[in-house]
Design a protein around this motif. Sequence first.
Motif, PDB file in Angstrom:
ATOM      1  N   ARG A 284       0.764  -1.236   0.000  1.00  0.00           N
ATOM      2  CA  ARG A 284       0.000   0.000   0.000  1.00  0.00           C
ATOM      3  C   ARG A 284       0.804   1.300   0.000  1.00  0.00           C
ATOM      4  N   THR A 285       1.925   1.387   0.772  1.00  0.00           N
ATOM      5  CA  THR A 285       2.642   2.657   0.814  1.00  0.00           C
ATOM      6  C   THR A 285       3.977   2.530   0.105  1.00  0.00           C
ATOM      7  N   THR A 286       4.644   3.677  -0.098  1.00  0.00           N
ATOM      8  CA  THR A 286       5.841   3.672  -0.915  1.00  0.00           C
ATOM      9  C   THR A 286       7.048   3.124  -0.176  1.00  0.00           C
ATOM     10  N   THR A 287       7.332   3.730   0.992  1.00  0.00           N
ATOM     11  CA  THR A 287       8.623   3.429   1.624  1.00  0.00           C
ATOM     12  C   THR A 287       8.532   2.325   2.667  1.00  0.00           C
ATOM     13  N   ASP A 288       7.434   2.266   3.382  1.00  0.00           N
ATOM     14  CA  ASP A 288       7.372   1.324   4.488  1.00  0.00           C
ATOM     15  C   ASP A 288       7.052  -0.088   3.998  1.00  0.00           C
ATOM     16  N   ILE A 289       7.928  -0.606   3.200  1.00  0.00           N
ATOM     17  CA  ILE A 289       7.631  -1.873   2.531  1.00  0.00           C
ATOM     18  C   ILE A 289       7.526  -3.031   3.508  1.00  0.00           C
ATOM     19  N   VAL A 290       8.354  -2.987   4.575  1.00  0.00           N
ATOM     20  CA  VAL A 290       8.336  -4.109   5.524  1.00  0.00           C
ATOM     21  C   VAL A 290       6.970  -4.231   6.175  1.00  0.00           C
ATOM     22  N   GLU A 291       6.468  -3.092   6.577  1.00  0.00           N
ATOM     23  CA  GLU A 291       5.151  -3.103   7.206  1.00  0.00           C
ATOM     24  C   GLU A 291       4.101  -3.656   6.235  1.00  0.00           C
ATOM     25  N   PHE A 312       7.131  -2.217 -10.461  1.00  0.00           N
ATOM     26  CA  PHE A 312       6.881  -0.843 -10.003  1.00  0.00           C
ATOM     27  C   PHE A 312       6.586   0.078 -11.176  1.00  0.00           C
ATOM     28  N   ASP A 313       5.878   1.145 -10.865  1.00  0.00           N
ATOM     29  CA  ASP A 313       5.533   2.149 -11.856  1.00  0.00           C
ATOM     30  C   ASP A 313       6.751   3.062 -12.016  1.00  0.00           C
ATOM     31  N   SER A 314       7.351   3.066 -13.215  1.00  0.00           N
ATOM     32  CA  SER A 314       8.610   3.789 -13.402  1.00  0.00           C
ATOM     33  C   SER A 314       8.466   5.297 -13.235  1.00  0.00           C
ATOM     34  N   HIS A 315       7.223   5.792 -13.239  1.00  0.00           N
ATOM     35  CA  HIS A 315       7.019   7.231 -13.049  1.00  0.00           C
ATOM     36  C   HIS A 315       6.897   7.598 -11.579  1.00  0.00           C
ATOM     37  N   GLU A 316       6.696   6.599 -10.737  1.00  0.00           N
ATOM     38  CA  GLU A 316       6.258   6.880  -9.374  1.00  0.00           C
ATOM     39  C   GLU A 316       7.332   6.631  -8.321  1.00  0.00           C
ATOM     40  N   ILE A 317       8.516   6.289  -8.735  1.00  0.00           N
ATOM     41  CA  ILE A 317       9.497   5.876  -7.736  1.00  0.00           C
ATOM     42  C   ILE A 317      10.871   6.393  -8.157  1.00  0.00           C
ATOM     43  N   SER A 318      11.635   6.838  -7.171  1.00  0.00           N
ATOM     44  CA  SER A 318      12.992   7.314  -7.461  1.00  0.00           C
ATOM     45  C   SER A 318      13.969   6.158  -7.312  1.00  0.00           C
ATOM     46  N   LEU A 322      13.696   2.953  -4.758  1.00  0.00           N
ATOM     47  CA  LEU A 322      13.726   1.594  -5.291  1.00  0.00           C
ATOM     48  C   LEU A 322      14.774   0.764  -4.555  1.00  0.00           C
ATOM     49  N   LYS A 323      15.979   1.373  -4.382  1.00  0.00           N
ATOM     50  CA  LYS A 323      17.077   0.668  -3.713  1.00  0.00           C
ATOM     51  C   LYS A 323      16.630   0.215  -2.322  1.00  0.00           C
ATOM     52  N   LEU A 324      15.986   1.159  -1.617  1.00  0.00           N
ATOM     53  CA  LEU A 324      15.508   0.872  -0.270  1.00  0.00           C
ATOM     54  C   LEU A 324      14.491  -0.280  -0.281  1.00  0.00           C
ATOM     55  N   GLU A 325      13.546  -0.183  -1.182  1.00  0.00           N
ATOM     56  CA  GLU A 325      12.498  -1.211  -1.236  1.00  0.00           C
ATOM     57  C   GLU A 325      13.073  -2.576  -1.555  1.00  0.00           C
ATOM     58  N   ILE A 326      13.987  -2.609  -2.523  1.00  0.00           N
ATOM     59  CA  ILE A 326      14.584  -3.885  -2.916  1.00  0.00           C
ATOM     60  C   ILE A 326      15.341  -4.497  -1.743  1.00  0.00           C
ATOM     61  N   GLU A 327      16.078  -3.640  -1.028  1.00  0.00           N
ATOM     62  CA  GLU A 327      16.854  -4.155   0.117  1.00  0.00           C
ATOM     63  C   GLU A 327      15.928  -4.787   1.145  1.00  0.00           C
ATOM     64  N   LYS A 354      16.826   4.097 -17.941  1.00  0.00           N
ATOM     65  CA  LYS A 354      17.947   3.186 -17.663  1.00  0.00           C
ATOM     66  C   LYS A 354      19.077   3.923 -16.947  1.00  0.00           C
ATOM     67  N   THR A 355      19.248   5.186 -17.325  1.00  0.00           N
ATOM     68  CA  THR A 355      20.271   5.997 -16.657  1.00  0.00           C
ATOM     69  C   THR A 355      19.870   6.224 -15.206  1.00  0.00           C
ATOM     70  N   GLU A 356      18.595   6.584 -15.024  1.00  0.00           N
ATOM     71  CA  GLU A 356      18.133   6.864 -13.660  1.00  0.00           C
ATOM     72  C   GLU A 356      18.311   5.661 -12.746  1.00  0.00           C
ATOM     73  N   PHE A 357      17.972   4.465 -13.280  1.00  0.00           N
ATOM     74  CA  PHE A 357      18.037   3.255 -12.448  1.00  0.00           C
ATOM     75  C   PHE A 357      19.309   2.451 -12.726  1.00  0.00           C
ATOM     76  N   SER A 358      20.379   3.156 -13.069  1.00  0.00           N
ATOM     77  CA  SER A 358      21.598   2.444 -13.486  1.00  0.00           C
ATOM     78  C   SER A 358      22.189   1.607 -12.355  1.00  0.00           C
ATOM     79  N   SER A 359      21.817   1.939 -11.113  1.00  0.00           N
ATOM     80  CA  SER A 359      22.337   1.121 -10.012  1.00  0.00           C
ATOM     81  C   SER A 359      21.666  -0.250  -9.966  1.00  0.00           C
ATOM     82  N   HIS A 360      20.610  -0.448 -10.773  1.00  0.00           N
ATOM     83  CA  HIS A 360      19.953  -1.764 -10.874  1.00  0.00           C
ATOM     84  C   HIS A 360      19.990  -2.230 -12.329  1.00  0.00           C
ATOM     85  N   PRO A 361      21.129  -2.672 -12.803  1.00  0.00           N
ATOM     86  CA  PRO A 361      21.265  -3.008 -14.234  1.00  0.00           C
ATOM     87  C   PRO A 361      20.390  -4.186 -14.661  1.00  0.00           C
TER      88      PRO A 361
END
Lengths: 464, 464
Positions: A284-291, A312-318, A322-327, A354-361
């Motif tokens: 339901r929420t963006t950052t509090d994925i664990v909850e 994820f919606d590529s327009h809705e997440i930085s 994303l890094k935080l959620e994946i972790e 692809k440039t924006e999310f380059s940390s997740h190749p």
Amino acid sequence: MQLQTTDTIVALATAHGSSAIAVIRLSGPNAITVVESFFYNKALAPKKISHKHSHTAHFGIIIHQNVIIDEVVVTLFKGPNSYTGQNSVEVSCHGSIFIQQQLLQLFLSNGARMANPGEFTLRAFLNGKLDLSQAEAVADLIASNSALSHQVAMQHMRGGFSSKIKTLRTNLISFASLIELELDFSEEDVEFANRHDLKNLVTTITNVIQKLIASFEVGNVIKNGIPVAIVGKPNAGKSTLLNVLLDDDRAIVSEIPGTTRDTIEDEITIDGVLFRFIDTAGLRTTTDIVEQIGINKALEAIKKSAIVIYLFDSHEISSGDLKLEIELLREHIGTSQLVIVANKIDVENLQDLKTEFSSHPDIIYISAKEHKYIDALKQKLVNLFDTRTVDATDTIITNARHTNSLKKANTALLKVSEGLAANIVGDLLAIDIRYALNELGNITGDVTNEDLLDSIFTKFCIGK
Amino acid sequence: MQLQTTDTIVALATAHGSSAIAVIRLSGPNAITVVESFFYNKALAPKKISHKHSHTAHFGIIIHQNVIIDEVVVTLFKGPNSYTGQNSVEVSCHGSIFIQQQLLQLFLSNGARMANPGEFTLRAFLNGKLDLSQAEAVADLIASNSALSHQVAMQHMRGGFSSKIKTLRTNLISFASLIELELDFSEEDVEFANRHDLKNLVTTITNVIQKLIASFEVGNVIKNGIPVAIVGKPNAGKSTLLNVLLDDDRAIVSEIPGTTRDTIEDEITIDGVLFRFIDTAGLRTTTDIVEQIGINKALEAIKKSAIVIYLFDSHEISSGDLKLEIELLREHIGTSQLVIVANKIDVENLQDLKTEFSSHPDIIYISAKEHKYIDALKQKLVNLFDTRTVDATDTIITNARHTNSLKKANTALLKVSEGLAANIVGDLLAIDIRYALNELGNITGDVTNEDLLDSIFTKFCIGK
């Protein structure tokens, strides 16, 4: 459980429902005469078929008390050259449900009884036409719904697995005999069984058994499909993605209502591999994925999946979010494979994304709505499975019962190894070897009992 | 519509779904070779079957590109001794949906095309194995769901109706020829066709035709079930009654969701007669029955039913009220039969009830909840039908198309009768006789056209 084969059984062998034709199958000593007594030719004179050759088909009319039930084709399979090994008849009638019922009723009232689930195959087993693991593969073959599950079941049915087990067993039996011979001469302290050879044999056999046990992980997935959980926020486009995947494979889609109200599992075969997608309630929420993962359904779906798609919606997440959620997600997916999918991409701006999310190749970029790059996602799923090095020509265990017996045999044989290392006496070795032999024999039915047969054949459909 | 029979068709002939076995049927010049090219023996060597006798069954393995698709039994039916009259093959495979699809795909990619609905039977017709009304009876036979509909369809399939029509037609044709011969000699004013004999013949034929037309009323009911509307107040126990009737016949019950949301039609076979119960919305108030019948659903149900069951709670209504309700109801049921049923009786007080309602001696007293006297109600329903003097060995028309052709033939023949009475010239008689012949020929397919065949065979299931 009916272990006798001296009576005659009958069942509808084709699927229930109205159709062009239906086949009613009989097997047993009276199979032919039961049908023959109601069988007439076009001139309405009795048509005798008992004396006809096996594997011949005869057109005629089934008449009971002057009422014509149907015009049918009766095919004879005389034992031992039949599926069950005994006289069998297939009556091919018009596929009216009424006619199917009338014919079944007629045969049931005149010398045949209704077959139990799997009883035709049970008779094939009891008459030595199939061993037990082959018989089990018949049910798997009928249930198979992908190229891989079909091939594995076919290989088992054709005896590939059985022959492997039988070879192991034969080798062990000769040693067991020698060791038991030693027991007869125990006063004299002789060694008929070469301990060095036995040690080598046990090592070889346990290697094979352990490889078979390991194959069950893959085998189970082949048989039941690779569970894939799709997680993501409600607006990530999960449903759209699922529909796109289903549309492409509509013909082989089956919809299984889940045990929980909001979970639907859909099966899709991609490149011959069966995937079982588990649609989860959105996070339901963006950052509090664990909850959010705390939502039991999503957690459960993740727990039972081999692959987790995080959509994820590529327009809705930085990129940072994303890094935080994946972790956080990784903490919960255990050994499942994670596939990160960016949805709702604009093809024009793909390079920017692809440039924006380059940390997740490893992100796969798609537009579910516009059916873009869906094949790339499918390929990724198939590849993830391929990396598990499946080779359908290898022997792969798909049956939990077999795995269980193999594990027990393995444990017993490890004890034999230990015993040999500790130089223990032959009669102790013999106990463990016998135990291992027994478990291996359970698989093929060389060693069996009524309860085991009961639990196996009741899972069959009636008519097989 | 494909009227050519020079290509090879294939279809699944058994019901869809997973089952012990499934049968895939091919027919056409290449039927045998298409299958043979993928057919192997146990030793995985090609197994040749083209040269084998008709009506023989062959065990073997279907292999495509080194992948074993299934172990199957292939049965050969060589033309003209097959259902279609041309070479046909039945491949009996394991009933896995996956295997069915694989085999169909294999044959479709290698010389066969998917059969249209009814195309096997169409080919049987085109090859003279069946006439048109027999072919139509094949579809009726498959759809038959009661002893009567089964028997009528069987009689038609076996040519009982066709031979009757053909006899009528043959007799007419000889007269038509004579009259047309007169036309060739029209200058000479000769009469080859005896007018007196022709008149007698036309009378005989129209009598037969009119009897056949009349039989459609019964035939339609046999084929589609006798519509029975159950009307009554909501608390009269209608649902309970319906459930009791259904429980007794659960095996042959089918539930058809009605066109209107609150109407469910349930079919029940009682003593071999199919009844189609139409559950209506309850009538809401006690006395104002006309207003309540105004509820469109109940009115429609009554309109399309042959029998109306009026069910009432024996505790809730007085003899006077009942009389009023019945009178009002009778105004709306037209030619339908009315059955009055008193529900919720106490067996102990049954005599009191009978006394109370003595002005309605035909009431049937039941307790739906306690399953009391339900058989009496069933018997009443069956008897109502029996009074229509059905004899399944009579020729009964169940097909609206046949009825329509018979009506047209009848009209034309009545014109012939009138013409004969008015002593009109032969060429005018000939026109009407030809018209009647044409309509009779339409029934059996002696006269036909592509549109007619199209409309008939598209109603078949695929695989037949």
